[in-house]
Design a protein around this motif. Structure first.
Motif, PDB file in Angstrom:
ATOM      1  N   LYS A  91       0.845  -1.216   0.000  1.00  0.00           N
ATOM      2  CA  LYS A  91       0.000   0.000   0.000  1.00  0.00           C
ATOM      3  C   LYS A  91       0.865   1.246   0.000  1.00  0.00           C
ATOM      4  CE  LYS A  91      -3.305  -2.912   0.458  1.00  0.00           C
ATOM      5  NZ  LYS A  91      -4.344  -3.207  -0.487  1.00  0.00           N
ATOM      6  N   TRP A 105      -0.192  -1.268  -4.885  1.00  0.00           N
ATOM      7  CA  TRP A 105      -1.470  -0.557  -5.042  1.00  0.00           C
ATOM      8  C   TRP A 105      -1.255   0.928  -5.178  1.00  0.00           C
ATOM      9  CZ3 TRP A 105      -6.605  -2.253  -5.073  1.00  0.00           C
ATOM     10  CH2 TRP A 105      -6.807  -3.622  -4.808  1.00  0.00           C
ATOM     11  N   VAL A 129      -9.362   0.502  10.423  1.00  0.00           N
ATOM     12  CA  VAL A 129      -9.316  -0.943  10.682  1.00  0.00           C
ATOM     13  C   VAL A 129      -8.761  -1.654   9.444  1.00  0.00           C
ATOM     14  CG1 VAL A 129     -10.755  -2.979  11.129  1.00  0.00           C
ATOM     15  CG2 VAL A 129     -11.252  -0.803  12.283  1.00  0.00           C
ATOM     16  N   GLY A 130      -7.698  -2.455   9.627  1.00  0.00           N
ATOM     17  CA  GLY A 130      -7.054  -3.123   8.485  1.00  0.00           C
ATOM     18  C   GLY A 130      -6.288  -2.100   7.667  1.00  0.00           C
ATOM     19  N   CYS A 131      -5.437  -1.352   8.359  1.00  0.00           N
ATOM     20  CA  CYS A 131      -4.803  -0.161   7.747  1.00  0.00           C
ATOM     21  C   CYS A 131      -3.600  -0.502   6.879  1.00  0.00           C
ATOM     22  CB  CYS A 131      -4.396   0.806   8.852  1.00  0.00           C
ATOM     23  SG  CYS A 131      -3.250   0.045  10.018  1.00  0.00           S
ATOM     24  N   GLY A 132      -3.185  -1.783   6.812  1.00  0.00           N
ATOM     25  CA  GLY A 132      -1.997  -2.131   6.018  1.00  0.00           C
ATOM     26  C   GLY A 132      -0.789  -1.360   6.545  1.00  0.00           C
ATOM     27  N   ASP A 152      -3.901  -3.399  12.499  1.00  0.00           N
ATOM     28  CA  ASP A 152      -3.676  -4.405  11.456  1.00  0.00           C
ATOM     29  C   ASP A 152      -2.812  -5.500  12.079  1.00  0.00           C
ATOM     30  OD1 ASP A 152      -3.743  -4.229   8.034  1.00  0.00           O
ATOM     31  OD2 ASP A 152      -2.598  -5.831   9.035  1.00  0.00           O
ATOM     32  N   PRO A 153      -3.236  -6.764  11.969  1.00  0.00           N
ATOM     33  CA  PRO A 153      -2.493  -7.826  12.657  1.00  0.00           C
ATOM     34  C   PRO A 153      -1.137  -8.169  12.040  1.00  0.00           C
ATOM     35  CG  PRO A 153      -4.457  -8.722  11.547  1.00  0.00           C
ATOM     36  CD  PRO A 153      -4.490  -7.239  11.359  1.00  0.00           C
ATOM     37  N   SER A 154      -0.811  -7.634  10.859  1.00  0.00           N
ATOM     38  CA  SER A 154       0.417  -8.065  10.179  1.00  0.00           C
ATOM     39  C   SER A 154       1.670  -7.389  10.753  1.00  0.00           C
ATOM     40  CB  SER A 154       0.302  -7.729   8.686  1.00  0.00           C
ATOM     41  OG  SER A 154       1.576  -7.582   8.125  1.00  0.00           O
ATOM     42  N   PHE A 157       3.461  -5.104   8.152  1.00  0.00           N
ATOM     43  CA  PHE A 157       2.863  -3.790   7.915  1.00  0.00           C
ATOM     44  C   PHE A 157       3.165  -2.841   9.072  1.00  0.00           C
ATOM     45  CE2 PHE A 157      -0.540  -6.113   5.175  1.00  0.00           C
ATOM     46  CZ  PHE A 157       0.421  -6.319   4.192  1.00  0.00           C
ATOM     47  N   LEU A 179      -3.264  -5.350  15.941  1.00  0.00           N
ATOM     48  CA  LEU A 179      -4.453  -6.011  16.483  1.00  0.00           C
ATOM     49  C   LEU A 179      -5.428  -6.319  15.367  1.00  0.00           C
ATOM     50  CD1 LEU A 179      -5.264  -3.484  19.366  1.00  0.00           C
ATOM     51  CD2 LEU A 179      -4.160  -5.723  19.635  1.00  0.00           C
ATOM     52  N   GLY A 180      -6.232  -7.338  15.566  1.00  0.00           N
ATOM     53  CA  GLY A 180      -7.382  -7.579  14.701  1.00  0.00           C
ATOM     54  C   GLY A 180      -8.586  -6.866  15.315  1.00  0.00           C
ATOM     55  N   GLU A 182     -11.338  -7.975  16.055  1.00  0.00           N
ATOM     56  CA  GLU A 182     -12.005  -8.792  17.070  1.00  0.00           C
ATOM     57  C   GLU A 182     -11.356  -8.644  18.451  1.00  0.00           C
ATOM     58  OE1 GLU A 182     -10.467  -9.719  14.344  1.00  0.00           O
ATOM     59  OE2 GLU A 182      -8.831 -11.054  14.906  1.00  0.00           O
ATOM     60  N   GLY A 197     -11.329  -2.802   2.584  1.00  0.00           N
ATOM     61  CA  GLY A 197     -10.680  -4.044   2.159  1.00  0.00           C
ATOM     62  C   GLY A 197     -10.618  -5.104   3.242  1.00  0.00           C
ATOM     63  N   HIS A 201     -12.703 -10.419   4.218  1.00  0.00           N
ATOM     64  CA  HIS A 201     -11.813 -11.344   4.928  1.00  0.00           C
ATOM     65  C   HIS A 201     -12.434 -11.874   6.223  1.00  0.00           C
ATOM     66  CE1 HIS A 201      -8.522 -10.649   2.262  1.00  0.00           C
ATOM     67  NE2 HIS A 201      -8.268  -9.416   2.648  1.00  0.00           N
ATOM     68  N   ARG A 202     -13.624 -11.363   6.566  1.00  0.00           N
ATOM     69  CA  ARG A 202     -14.242 -11.757   7.833  1.00  0.00           C
ATOM     70  C   ARG A 202     -15.273 -12.861   7.592  1.00  0.00           C
ATOM     71  NH1 ARG A 202     -11.476 -11.464  11.346  1.00  0.00           N
ATOM     72  NH2 ARG A 202     -13.031 -11.174  12.968  1.00  0.00           N
TER      73      ARG A 202
HETATM   74  N1  GEK Z   1      -9.246  -9.287  11.670  1.00  0.00           N
HETATM   75  C1  GEK Z   1      -8.656  -8.250  11.105  1.00  0.00           C
HETATM   76  N2  GEK Z   1      -8.685  -7.035  11.715  1.00  0.00           N
HETATM   77  C2  GEK Z   1      -8.067  -5.973  11.156  1.00  0.00           C
HETATM   78  N3  GEK Z   1      -7.374  -6.035   9.995  1.00  0.00           N
HETATM   79  C3  GEK Z   1      -7.325  -7.211   9.363  1.00  0.00           C
HETATM   80  C4  GEK Z   1      -7.959  -8.362   9.859  1.00  0.00           C
HETATM   81  N4  GEK Z   1      -7.732  -9.390   9.000  1.00  0.00           N
HETATM   82  C5  GEK Z   1      -6.977  -8.897   7.992  1.00  0.00           C
HETATM   83  N5  GEK Z   1      -6.713  -7.582   8.213  1.00  0.00           N
HETATM   84  C6  GEK Z   1      -5.907  -6.664   7.411  1.00  0.00           C
HETATM   85  O1  GEK Z   1      -6.755  -6.044   6.479  1.00  0.00           O
HETATM   86  C7  GEK Z   1      -5.963  -5.564   5.400  1.00  0.00           C
HETATM   87  C8  GEK Z   1      -6.719  -5.794   4.118  1.00  0.00           C
HETATM   88  S1  GEK Z   1      -6.008  -4.977   2.708  1.00  0.00           S
HETATM   89  C9  GEK Z   1      -6.651  -3.361   2.825  1.00  0.00           C
HETATM   90  C10 GEK Z   1      -5.653  -2.337   3.281  1.00  0.00           C
HETATM   91  C11 GEK Z   1      -6.152  -0.912   3.300  1.00  0.00           C
HETATM   92  N6  GEK Z   1      -7.208  -0.700   4.288  1.00  0.00           N
HETATM   93  C12 GEK Z   1      -6.618  -0.470   1.962  1.00  0.00           C
HETATM   94  O2  GEK Z   1      -7.823  -0.255   1.791  1.00  0.00           O
HETATM   95  O3  GEK Z   1      -5.777  -0.324   1.074  1.00  0.00           O
HETATM   96  C13 GEK Z   1      -6.963  -5.724   1.481  1.00  0.00           C
HETATM   97  C14 GEK Z   1      -6.809  -5.120   0.171  1.00  0.00           C
HETATM   98  O4  GEK Z   1      -5.748  -5.310  -0.408  1.00  0.00           O
HETATM   99  O5  GEK Z   1      -7.738  -4.445  -0.277  1.00  0.00           O
HETATM  100  C15 GEK Z   1      -4.635  -6.307   5.457  1.00  0.00           C
HETATM  101  O6  GEK Z   1      -3.615  -5.383   5.736  1.00  0.00           O
HETATM  102  C16 GEK Z   1      -4.830  -7.331   6.552  1.00  0.00           C
HETATM  103  O7  GEK Z   1      -3.653  -7.584   7.294  1.00  0.00           O
END
Ligand code: GEK
Length: 331
Positions: A91, A105, A129-132, A152-154, A157, A179-180, A182, A197, A201-202
């Motif tokens: 990202k 991206w 949430v899921g900020c990459g 973001d759990p990764s 990232f 963190l996730g 959840e 995004g 995945h949920r």
């Molecule tokens: N349980 C979870 N809780 C939080 N995050 C999570 C979870 N599971 C996965 N992820 C995270 O959600 C992100 C999804 S990418 C979107 C990135 C950005 N938002 C984008 O809009 O470009 C998908 C895409 O490529 O569109 C990844 O970084 C995961 O690690």
């Protein structure tokens, strides 16, 4: 070791104070779990990133940190090599002290599609949430957000984010927690919550919407972006196995179904502000992400289909408002 103590200090006197009852335990466990693997190697690289305060930053039209004039060509080469250790960079793009991190991206395009349709972020508290790697978090800061918290759990990232932040300056009110969603208690606090995004995945998408709602203050705004398909209120695709080679895709609703789910989760003022088929120019392999990308996920004879024969990725952005306080909600 990556420390979260400055974050704890920041929230000690805020409406997120009660999070301190559980957060240090959860993050302590996360640190213990990642003691082995790549994290220690990445942390060593982070410790080498000592650079002068940038002479220029722009977070409102791009993420640009430093004009590039502060480093010699040799120092730039060294920085490029260090940042290269955090590949794949998905990202972005980022411009860091004259180095262009051309990510998989064009996350800036997603931002441009939604920016005019959301409540202005000036002085708002924001959760992404899921900020990459945190690209959109910097853009939120560029819009004047009071502070931005990303989860973001990764671990990769998190390290990419920490690399950018250590060059930009630790003073910026922006924090990524590994963190996730959840793992968050119902914080009932943020003015704006983004989930982009993540929904597909949920495994329980309506639970995801409720978890997002529970993070907002009453009247706060959700910005939801996810993969959709064509159809009516009862149309949802559950891929049999993989979708676009991803093995963690569960529910792709139509926009009408998604709006119904949001109504059922007690959101109001629900508006779809954008629908966009992802182009091969927006998601592609680059020097900074040399692995497979969108072109490899699509049918070589028909780019309207994935390799599995499903409709190619189409994304909708929806904004919605939280209707009532957590305590008044009956599940
Ligand atoms: N349980 C979870 N809780 C939080 N995050 C999570 C979870 N599971 C996965 N992820 C995270 O959600 C992100 C999804 S990418 C979107 C990135 C950005 N938002 C984008 O809009 O470009 C998908 C895409 O490529 O569109 C990844 O970084 C995961 O690690």
């Amino acid at each position: 070791m990556i420390s979260f103590s400055s974050f704890y200090k920041q929230i000690a006197d805020s409406n997120l104070q009660h999070w301190l009852e559980t957060l240090p335990t959860i993050l302590g466990r996360w640190q213990r779990e990642h003691k082995h693997g790549n994290l220690p190697k990445w942390e060593k690289v982070l410790n080498k990133l000592h650079y002068p305060t940038p002479d220029f930053v722009d977070f409102s039209t791009s993420v640009t940190i430093g004009s590039g004039k502060q480093l010699t060509p040799g120092e730039q080469e060294k920085l490029k090599n260090l940042l290269g250790i955090f590949k794949p960079w998905r990202k972005g793009p980022y411009s860091v002290q004259g180095i262009d991190i051309d990510t998989e991206w064009r996350s800036d395009w997603k931002w441009e599609r939604l920016q005019a349709h959301i409540s202005p972020l000036k002085n708002r508290t924001v959760l992404d949430v899921g900020c990459g790697s945190g690209y959109h978090m910097w853009r939120m800061l560029g819009e004047g957000a009071k502070y931005v918290i990303g989860i973001d759990p990764s671990p990769l990232f998190l390290c990419q984010f920490e690399a950018i932040k250590s060059i930009a300056g630790q003073q910026h009110p922006i924090h990524l927690l590994p963190l996730g969603i959840e793992e968050l208690p119902p914080l009932d606090a943020f003015d704006t919550v983004f989930s982009m995004g993540v929904l597909y995945h949920r495994r329980s998408p309506i639970d995801h919407l409720i978890q997002l709602r529970d993070q907002l203050r009453t009247g706060g705004e959700l910005v939801l972006e996810t993969l959709v398909i064509d159809g009516d209120e009862n149309t949802v695709l559950v891929p049999d196995d993989r979708y676009g080679k991803m093995n963690n895709v569960w529910f792709l609703p139509s926009v009408a179904a998604l709006m119904l789910w949001l109504r059922k989760s007690d959101f109001i003022d629900i508006k779809c502000v954008n629908i966009d088929v992802t182009s091969l120019a927006e998601q592609r392999s680059t020097e900074w992400m040399p692995n497979e990308s969108l072109v490899d996920y699509l049918d070589p004879n028909d780019i309207n289909l994935t390799v599995e024969g499903y409709p190619a990725p189409k994304r909708a952005t929806i904004v919605a408002t939280k209707n009532q306080p957590n305590k008044d909600l009956v599940e």
